[in-house]
Design a protein around this motif. Structure first.
Motif: not given
Length: 119
Positions: A18-29, A90-107
């Protein structure tokens, strides 16, 4: 706010892929680390595979050699190629991202995608 959406889960056969994909959306990150997690006994979630901005990867021992994480940095997307599937994957797979946006660090976490390995 950075939002993550996973896709690609479903039913896989033992030994299959199987192949999973995860896309991030938003602005300024800017994303540093992206990865995949799943629930584990005794903890909320365990890290299955993570990849840094520099390309460093880290895998859960039980998936190393079977799963491969990759990223499309320009598209803020992370993939998980899951080969030689086992029922214990077998499980629920969760995508996670750590980075920075205009507010500071985010998870951020995605809502999760179900992976079921069964014949």
């Amino acid at each position: 706010q950075v939002e993550l959406v996973e896709s690609g889960g479903g039913l896989g056969q033992p030994g299959g892929s199987l192949r999973l994909a995860c896309g991030a959306s938003g602005s300024g990150f800017t994303i540093n680390t992206m990865g995949w997690y799943r629930p584990a006994p005794g903890k909320e979630r365990e890290s299955v595979a993570v990849m840094s901005a520099g390309g460093t990867t880290n895998y859960l021992d039980s998936v190393r050699g079977r799963f491969t994480i990759s990223r499309d940095y320009a598209a803020n997307t992370v993939f998980l190629q899951m080969n030689s599937l086992k029922p214990e994957d077998t499980a629920v797979y969760y995508c996670h991202a750590y980075g920075y946006d205009h507010s500071g660090p985010f998870r951020s976490w995605g809502p999760g995608t179900q992976v079921t390995v069964s014949s």
